[in-house]
Structures are given as C-alpha cells and as structure tokens.
Design a protein around this motif. Structure first.
Motif, PDB file in Angstrom:
ATOM      1  N   MET A 470       0.789  -1.014  -0.253  1.00 37.28           N
ATOM      2  CA  MET A 470      -0.286  -0.208   0.109  1.00 37.28           C
ATOM      3  C   MET A 470       1.010   1.205   0.018  1.00 37.28           C
ATOM      4  O   MET A 470       0.443   2.458  -0.655  1.00 37.28           O
ATOM      5  N   GLU A 471       2.491   1.021   0.724  1.00 41.03           N
ATOM      6  CA  GLU A 471       3.007   2.478   0.426  1.00 41.03           C
ATOM      7  C   GLU A 471       3.936   2.456  -0.625  1.00 41.03           C
ATOM      8  O   GLU A 471       4.171   3.732  -0.819  1.00 41.03           O
ATOM      9  N   LEU A 472       3.715   1.354  -1.055  1.00 41.37           N
ATOM     10  CA  LEU A 472       4.827   1.069  -2.631  1.00 41.37           C
ATOM     11  C   LEU A 472       3.467   2.113  -3.866  1.00 41.37           C
ATOM     12  O   LEU A 472       3.843   2.537  -4.367  1.00 41.37           O
ATOM     13  N   ARG A 473       2.164   2.122  -3.992  1.00 44.05           N
ATOM     14  CA  ARG A 473       1.343   2.737  -4.454  1.00 44.05           C
ATOM     15  C   ARG A 473       0.761   3.313  -4.518  1.00 44.05           C
ATOM     16  O   ARG A 473       1.018   4.850  -5.299  1.00 44.05           O
ATOM     17  N   HIS A 474       1.188   3.987  -3.380  1.00 48.36           N
ATOM     18  CA  HIS A 474       1.312   5.236  -2.659  1.00 48.36           C
ATOM     19  C   HIS A 474       2.698   6.831  -2.794  1.00 48.36           C
ATOM     20  O   HIS A 474       2.537   8.033  -2.088  1.00 48.36           O
ATOM     21  N   LYS A 475       3.600   5.606  -3.190  1.00 51.47           N
ATOM     22  CA  LYS A 475       4.815   6.302  -3.486  1.00 51.47           C
ATOM     23  C   LYS A 475       5.184   6.891  -2.826  1.00 51.47           C
ATOM     24  O   LYS A 475       6.534   7.632  -2.242  1.00 51.47           O
ATOM     25  N   ASN A 476       5.174   6.241  -1.328  1.00 54.01           N
ATOM     26  CA  ASN A 476       6.109   6.286  -0.632  1.00 54.01           C
ATOM     27  C   ASN A 476       6.778   5.058   0.222  1.00 54.01           C
ATOM     28  O   ASN A 476       6.732   3.998   1.148  1.00 54.01           O
ATOM     29  N   PHE A 477       8.015   5.362  -0.848  1.00 52.48           N
ATOM     30  CA  PHE A 477       9.281   4.115  -0.556  1.00 52.48           C
ATOM     31  C   PHE A 477       9.794   3.927   0.364  1.00 52.48           C
ATOM     32  O   PHE A 477      10.204   2.711   0.943  1.00 52.48           O
ATOM     33  N   LYS A 478      10.501   5.269   1.116  1.00 56.94           N
ATOM     34  CA  LYS A 478      10.617   5.415   2.465  1.00 56.94           C
ATOM     35  C   LYS A 478      10.276   4.222   3.881  1.00 56.94           C
ATOM     36  O   LYS A 478      10.311   3.845   4.436  1.00 56.94           O
TER      37      LYS A 478
END
Length: 594
Positions: A470-478
């Motif tokens: 879910m974080e990756l889908r919203h560009k929150n890679f860190k």
C-alpha cells in the motif's frame, strides 16, 4: 287367556317331561330338552326357558342362552318394536341373580345403547359399575366411553363420565383431551394438555412424545387464541422454544400467529423479528421469513381491498361534533371497538391511510433477506471468515455499514478458531479505507492488525507485505522500507524473557524468521536501496539459516553484476555506447551462465 295348542308338549316331549317331573332341578335335563327342541318355534322354546329359569334362576348358562336367542329375534326389528321392551324386562329379571356376571351387563348395555335410551343407559352403566368388582370395571368403561362419544349425548354428561373415568384410570387422559378437542372445548383441552406436559412422570399410552404433545398444545393455543384464557401462552411457547430446538421456526411462527389472531399486529412483528434474530438454522429462518412475508402481504392486500370510508367517517365526526365535548369514558353503551376508535382518533400511528407504510414494510423486509440469512450462518459459526466477507458485499455501496461490519468482524473472529484466513479481514478493512483515499485510517488498521496473535506466521507476514505494498502504491518508498525493517527486527532479550515467563509465545516472536517477509524485503532493497543495504539483507538471511537455493543464486548474481559493472567502469569511459556495450555483455553472461 287360552293357551295355544302348539305350546303344549307333543308325544316326543313326554319322555323329557317325565324326567323333569322326577328331577326338576337338573340343569342337564333342561339343557337336553332345549337342544332337542332347537328346531321348534321360539314361542315353544320360550315356555321351556321360562320353566327352566323358574326352577334354576341362578343358572348362568340358561340365562345367557335365553338372552342370546331373544337378541337374535329383535336383531332385524326396528327399535320401536314392542319386542325390545320384552327383551329389556328379561335382562332386568336376569340381573336379579346375574348381577355379578359382567357378560350379562355388557349385553344389556349394548342393547340399551343401540336403542338410544340415554338416561336409562347411563343409569344402567352406573348400576353395573356399582355391582361389579373394580377388577372388571375396565370392560364396562370401554362400552361406557363409546356410549358418551355418540352424537346426541349431552356434552355435560360426557364430561362428567370422562372425569369419573380418569379417577379410575388417569393414564387415559389423552382420550379425554381428544374428546375435548372433538367437542370444541378448547379451554379445558388446553388446560388438560398443559397439566400433562407439566407432569414429569406422565407416560403416553399412545406413544406420543413430549415434543409432539407440546406442538399440539401450541397449535391449540394459537388456532383458538381468542377462545382460551387463563394461560400464559407467551411463556408456554417460549419454554418450548428453549426445550425443543428442532422445531424452533414452527414455534416462533405459532407465537406470532397467536398475537395475529388477537389482532396485536405490532407485537406479532416483534415476535417475527425476534425469531429471525435468534434462530441458528437456515430451515428455521426460512419458515419464519416466509410466514413474516406472507403476513405483510396479507396486511397490504387487506388494506387495499378495504373501501375508503374516511369521507363518511369525517361526516359522521362533524355530525357528532357536539358529542366530542363529553367524556367518552362515561358512555357505557360504547363497544370496545368504538371506544378505541374515538380515543385514537387523530393519532398518527392510527392513521387509516397507511397503505404506503405497509408497502414500505414489505419492501424493507424483502431487501433485508440476504442480510438476515447471513446473520443466521454467522450465528452458527461467528468465526467463519468467508461469511463475514459475504456480509460486507451485501452492503456494497454503503461504506458506513461496511466499516461497521468489518469492525464487528475483526472484533468477533478468534484467529485460533477461525475457518479461513482471518488476516484477510484486516487487509480488506484497510483496503476499504484506501479505496476512499483515507490512507491515515488504513495505516491505523494495519497497525492494529500486526498486533493480533494469529495461528500461523504466514498470516502475520502477509499483513506486513500488504501494508508495504500500500505504501508503494502511494509512492511512500521510505515508509515501505521502514516497515520491512520493523517487521524483520529480532525481538529483544527482555521481550523474549517476558514471553517465556507467560508461557504463550505469539507469532510476533517468530516473524523475523519468515522467509516470505525476507523475500519481499530483499526485493524492495534491490529496487529501492543500494548495494550495501541489499548485501546486509542477504547476509542477515544467511545468518538466520532460512535461505533457499534460489535466494543464494540471486545473491550471487547480484554480486556478479556489481563486480562486472565495477570492472567495466574502471576500463571503459562512461559513454552511451559504453553503457550499451556493458548491457550487451551482461545479458549474454546471464544467459550463458558465464
């Protein structure tokens, strides 16, 4: 009166007559005489019988044979024939000496019953019971009960006879109940049936179980609700619901039917709703729902078929407007229906134009069927994950209901007892918030989900992976990398000591050895991290001894690629053509395994 010559003894009879003159008290001689004259007319045999009985009035054999012949004579005669009166007189004379013989009484009683002499037969039955010993009463009672069950017998007479019989043999109470039902004496039938059910020592001679008797009582109470009083019908049927779980649906509908017949429609609706909310089988639910929907359809049909009398009622109200100033409670001539109508006049719940309301009730009931049916299945097993997912789909388009359903689901389902994968409820719950762009609440759901003690480590690892995706889908890679670091962190010594003291090790203590989690983590590092961080992850996997051959091959390929890149960069200037050449040689080496 002159005696007919045919009644005098013939020459063939002289031998018997001479013997009887010598010994008139010999039963053998009289019997031989009657056998010899068996072809003679009955009138002649009648004289012989009377002479024999005058000499031997205590002979049962003679009386029985005499009465049998008299019965055969009147067999084809109408009951108004004078011969019946002669027969009755003969029976009365016989009972002077034969009053202890039950067979004589039975013959007499059956004759009186066929003659429809109600009072005389009843008194004769009583005389027979008084004359015979108690051990032979059962033979009389059998005929007596058949007599009082005939048409034309007064009900009060039959009731008194049955009540006397129950004092003699209380085990035949079921026969009395059947008679009461047949006679439409609903009140006493219900009371007797209730007393039978309350008797723990009762044994049915007809093979009926307590369950069957209970259903008969419920049917009796509901079918004749307005004619039976003094019994707490609600408590009786609810007691049956608690005791007999295989007919719960039928009992709930019986209770609702009781209130319907008493015209307490709102109470009936409450009973239907309570029944649907408590049954645990689909069969019982179907029985209640079908009865409920049929009830609502009938209510709508009856209202639509009723003519509109509102205009006439308004005119009547205007004509009698002056009477409204008086207190209607003082009018003793008002019926109950008129009193209720006047008291509730103008009250919004008593509005006669409520067709739309009834249609809305029916439509609302039909729309709720999938939800109610799903509730039944969840009551069977509240830890069924698949049923919770189906319940959420029922409320598709209503996010508030879906959120409440998920909240109830994750609060109810015990991961240790769950049928299915309980972690999917948490994941779907978080994705629901993600669908409506509420990432903050989705993170809260995932944070609570990773604290639950699941049955297997793989369930917990799946939640961590879904959270990171879910974080990756919203560009929150860190954030995704940080989640993987948290998930793969080994518990401290203090935490391990505390868990060991409790004796119940949760899956969170084993999560750091989850191969699925480390595989996802290393893929993230290869995509988002650098060489050092990726090598650190691979080394950690090797240290934990959970590496598979494929992971080792991937680690070796990674090191080989970086080595080739380092060598290539040292000898070839960094240009676009040089980068293309490196890419070509790297691809060839990977394909050939060199």
């Amino acid at each position: 009166m002159a005696i007919s010559k045919e009644l005098y003894p013939s020459e063939d009879d002289l031998l018997y007559e001479e013997e009887l003159l010598r010994n008139p008290f010999s039963l053998k001689l009289w019997w031989r005489y009657l056998v010899a004259k068996r072809e003679a007319p009955f009138k002649k045999r009648f004289v012989i019988y009377e002479r024999a009985l005058k000499a031997l009035p205590g002979s049962y054999k003679l009386w029985h044979a005499y009465l049998i012949e008299r019965l055969s004579i009147v067999k084809n005669l109408p009951i108004t024939h004078p011969e019946y009166e002669t027969l009755n007189n003969t029976f009365e004379r016989a009972l002077v000496t034969m009053h202890k013989m039950p067979r004589i009484w039975i013959m007499y009683l059956e004759t009186l019953t066929s003659q429809k002499f109600i009072t005389k037969a009843r008194r004769t039955f009583d005389r027979a019971l008084c004359a015979l010993p108690v051990t032979q009463h059962d033979r009389i009672w059998e005929i007596y009960l058949r007599f009082v069950e005939q048409e034309g017998i007064p009900i009060e007479t039959s009731l008194r006879v049955y009540r006397r019989y129950l004092k003699y043999d209380p085990s035949h109470i079921e026969d009395f109940i059947e008679f009461l039902v047949k006679s439409k004496l609903w009140q006493e039938a219900a009371e007797r049936l209730a007393s039978v059910l309350n008797d723990d020592q009762f044994y049915s001679i007809k093979g009926k179980t307590k369950h069957r008797l209970w259903l008969e009582l419920c049917d009796l109470l509901t079918t004749h609700a307005t004619e039976i009083s003094g019994l707490n019908v609600d408590a009786i049927i609810r007691g049956g619901i608690r005791k007999f779980t295989d007919e719960v649906g039928r009992l709930w509908t019986s209770l609702a039917d009781y209130y319907i017949r008493r015209e307490l429609f709102e109470k009936a609706r409450d009973i239907f709703e309570e029944g649907m909310m408590t049954v645990v089988t689909v069969r019982d639910f179907s029985v209640i729902f079908d009865s409920y929907s049929q009830f609502e359809e009938i209510m709508v049909s009856a209202k639509m078929a009723k003519p509109d009398l509102s205009v006439e009622e308004e005119e009547d109200d205007e004509e009698h407007g002056s009477a409204e100033d008086e207190d209607i409670r003082l009018d003793v001539n008002l019926s109950m229906a008129e009193f209720v109508k006047k008291v509730l006049n103008g009250f919004w719940l008593h509005d006669v134009k409520d067709v739309d309301l009834r249609l809305a009730r029916l439509e609302h009931l039909m729309n709720r069927r999938p939800e109610l049916a799903n509730s039944v299945l969840l009551r069977q097993n509240p830890h069924n994950v698949e049923q919770w997912h189906r319940r959420v789909k029922i409320f598709e388009g209503n996010p508030t209901k879906q959120i409440l359903t998920y909240t109830e689901a994750v609060r109810t389902v015990d991961p240790m007892k769950a049928v299915g994968k309980p972690h999917t409820l948490w994941v779907a719950f978080a994705k629901l918030y993600e669908t409506y762009k509420d990432i903050a609440n989705a993170r809260v759901i995932f944070d609570k989900a990773v604290q639950v003690n699941y049955k297997t480590v793989d369930h917990l690892a799946s939640i961590w992976c879904e959270w990171a995706e879910m974080e990756l889908r919203h560009k929150n890679f860190k954030g995704a990398l940080e989640l993987m670091r948290r998930a793969t962190a080994e518990p401290s010594v203090e935490v391990r000591r505390r868990v060991a003291a409790d004796g119940n090790e949760p899956v969170q203590m084993k999560l750091h050895k989850s191969l699925r989690l480390w595989t996802f983590y290393v893929d993230l590092e290869e995509s988002l991290g650098n060489l050092e961080s990726t090598r650190a992850v691979y080394e950690r996997i090797l240290d934990l001894r959970i590496a598979t051959p494929q992971i080792i091959i991937n680690y070796a390929l990674l090191l080989e690629v970086w080595t080739l890149l380092h060598v290539f960069l040292l000898h070839v200037p960094f240009t676009f053509s040089g980068l293309c050449m490196f890419t070509f040689f790297f691809t060839v080496s990977c394909c050939t395994g060199a």
